[in-house]
Design an enzyme around this catalytic site. Structure first.
Site, PDB file in Angstrom:
ATOM      1  N   HIS A   1       0.986  -1.217   0.071  1.00 54.26           N
ATOM      2  CA  HIS A   1       0.035  -0.083  -0.033  1.00 54.26           C
ATOM      3  C   HIS A   1       0.864   1.299  -0.115  1.00 54.26           C
ATOM      4  CE1 HIS A   1       0.100   1.033   4.468  1.00 54.26           C
ATOM      5  NE2 HIS A   1       0.317  -0.623   4.602  1.00 54.26           N
TER       6      HIS A   1
ATOM      7  N   ASP B   1       3.852  -6.639   3.718  1.00 46.49           N
ATOM      8  CA  ASP B   1       3.638  -5.518   4.669  1.00 46.49           C
ATOM      9  C   ASP B   1       3.812  -6.046   6.059  1.00 46.49           C
ATOM     10  OD1 ASP B   1       2.641  -2.957   5.493  1.00 46.49           O
ATOM     11  OD2 ASP B   1       0.584  -3.551   5.335  1.00 46.49           O
TER      12      ASP B   1
ATOM     13  N   ASP C   1      -0.383   4.375   0.968  1.00 42.57           N
ATOM     14  CA  ASP C   1      -0.570   5.359   2.031  1.00 42.57           C
ATOM     15  C   ASP C   1       0.085   5.095   3.463  1.00 42.57           C
ATOM     16  OD1 ASP C   1      -2.296   3.067   2.572  1.00 42.57           O
ATOM     17  OD2 ASP C   1      -3.601   4.233   3.821  1.00 42.57           O
TER      18      ASP C   1
ATOM     19  N   ASP D   1       6.173   1.261   6.551  1.00 41.94           N
ATOM     20  CA  ASP D   1       4.884   0.774   6.607  1.00 41.94           C
ATOM     21  C   ASP D   1       4.180   1.716   5.380  1.00 41.94           C
ATOM     22  OD1 ASP D   1       2.379  -0.268   6.801  1.00 41.94           O
ATOM     23  OD2 ASP D   1       1.822   0.573   8.826  1.00 41.94           O
TER      24      ASP D   1
ATOM     25  N   GLU E   1      -4.948   1.745   2.450  1.00 41.47           N
ATOM     26  CA  GLU E   1      -5.090   0.609   3.493  1.00 41.47           C
ATOM     27  C   GLU E   1      -5.183   1.094   4.868  1.00 41.47           C
ATOM     28  OE1 GLU E   1      -3.053  -2.629   5.880  1.00 41.47           O
ATOM     29  OE2 GLU E   1      -2.671  -0.510   5.779  1.00 41.47           O
TER      30      GLU E   1
HETATM   31 ZN   LIG Z   1       0.845  -1.482   6.324  1.00 37.10          ZN
END
Ligand SMILES: [Zn+2]
Length: 417
Positions: free
Chosen positions: A85, A205, A87, A148, A182
């Protein structure tokens, strides 16, 4: 056998470039993606993919990036998707991120220069003890880092570059999917599964080196509305039934030493109030319900309902409504039907010279919903740590191992086809 090498620091160059692009998502926004700025990173990723020679790379109107690396094998190999992801969490600023690479970490405190009170200490970050000699990347003290999940993006991009530049390295069709939003639970709302056309997927992730996660919570949301009876407080004797007090009673009657986030770990679920609002007439609480299996999850909803019933009995003119809606389900229910996905993931981690750690997540991933949308999708490590905060960090060496693992997964699916 050809092996991935991080030439000219291209992995950390990609990563530090991506984290400097602000892609914070916004749960209050009704738009898709929730913040237009997420597309700024999407455009960069598409440009880089096109430059590599991944000809169909594109960003769609909803902010998703799709791309295909065509098969170079004569065999019929299942189509494998790698997903991350774009974001970052709304919990901490992602504006003006200044990544710092602390080379050859020796266990010392890492003091972040833009706010000296932000210090990474080994005794507070257990995973740092496995990082001696490695290069640790942090932010500068005022923002999150965005590992992340930009670590995952950089790793998938490096793996893509490796596959494209080494045509003699055999693989089936590889799909790339980068999602927005996400962190606010909308990461797969607009994924076009048919267009993606993948058989199996891996989200990249996860946290610690070597981890592969095939289990998530099963999750429901619950909205409890209490309708009480309001009256002038000076003349309320025997009449008023305060919705605020009834709701407070309900919440304080829920178990405290079990079934709450602060009292549970491992495979234990919970009933957790996340917001309350209201007045004497009407009050509302929103809950999240979590468990690893569906029976327990249902039981948690029933316990909440029984608690309300029991309390409201003493208020003859008050009523309540409890609405429970599904959020996502434990992906293991789907993954168990396709054991190769985990088996090959574990083999890929071993081939990268790491001990695999198969585990469950006390949360959900894009993969938990993708699995139920027809794309079985466990989560593999990206090397992100202490995410959603200013102490977030990742190491270059863990990220290199993640790239190797991705490349190995592509190779193993081809070998076994
Ligand atoms: Zn994440």
């Amino acid at each position: 056998m050809l092996k991935y090498i991080n030439k000219n620091k291209s992995l950390q160059n990609r990563f530090t470039k991506y984290v400097q692009i602000d892609t914070q998502s916004d749960p209050q926004s009704p738009t898709i993606p929730s913040t237009e700025k997420q597309k700024n990173l999407g455009k960069v990723l598409v440009e880089e993919l096109l430059e590599m020679g991944v000809a169909d790379a594109h960003l769609d109107e909803y902010g998703y990036v799709y791309a295909t690396i065509p098969s170079n094998s004569d065999k019929q190999v299942p189509v494998i998707c790698f997903c991350s992801h774009m974001d970052t969490s709304p919990d901490c600023s992602g504006y003006n991120v200044k990544p710092i690479i602390h080379e050859n970490y020796q266990g010392q405190d890492l003091v972040l220069p833009d706010d000296n009170s932000v210090v990474l200490k080994m005794k507070e970050h257990a995973d740092l003890k496995d990082q001696i000699g490695n290069d640790i990347i942090t932010a500068s003290g005022t923002t999150l880092l965005g590992a992340d999940n930009k670590a995952g993006l950089a790793e998938i991009m490096e793996a893509a570059a490796f596959l494209v530049q080494n045509p003699e390295f055999k693989h089936g069709t590889i799909k790339i999917l980068f999602t927005p939003d996400e962190e606010i639970g909308r990461g797969v709302d607009k994924v076009d599964i048919e267009k993606l056309g993948a058989d199996f997927g891996y989200t990249v992730d996860g946290e610690t080196l070597g981890s592969i996660e095939d289990e998530t919570f099963s999750a429901d949301g619950a909205v409890l509305t209490i309708k009480g009876v309001s009256a002038h407080p000076g003349f309320a004797k025997g009449k008023m039934e305060s919705a605020i007090k009834i709701l407070s009673d309900v919440i304080s009657s829920l178990p405290a030493d079990c079934l709450s986030p602060e009292s549970t770990e491992l495979k234990e679920g919970f009933i957790h109030p996340v917001t309350i609002s209201g007045n004497v007439e009407q009050a509302e609480a929103r809950f999240i319900l979590r468990a690893f299996n569906d029976e327990e999850l249902t039981a948690n909803g029933e316990l909440l309902d029984a608690t309300v019933q029991n309390i409201i009995e003493d208020f003859p003119n008050s009523t309540y409504e409890l609405r429970i809606t599904e959020q996502y389900r434990n992906m293991k229910q789907v993954l168990d039907k396709h054991p190769q996905i985990i088996e090959f993931g574990i083999e890929a981690i071993k081939r990268a010279g790491i001990t695999p750690k198969q585990q469950s997540i006390r949360g959900g991933t894009d993969g938990s919903r993708l699995s139920f949308m027809g794309l079985p999708c466990p989560n593999i490590f990206a090397g992100e740590h202490a995410f959603h905060g200013k102490q977030e960090w990742a190491s270059v060496q863990d990220m290199e191992k993640a790239v190797e693992t991705i490349v190995n997964i592509a190779a193993i699916w081809e070998e076994r086809a």
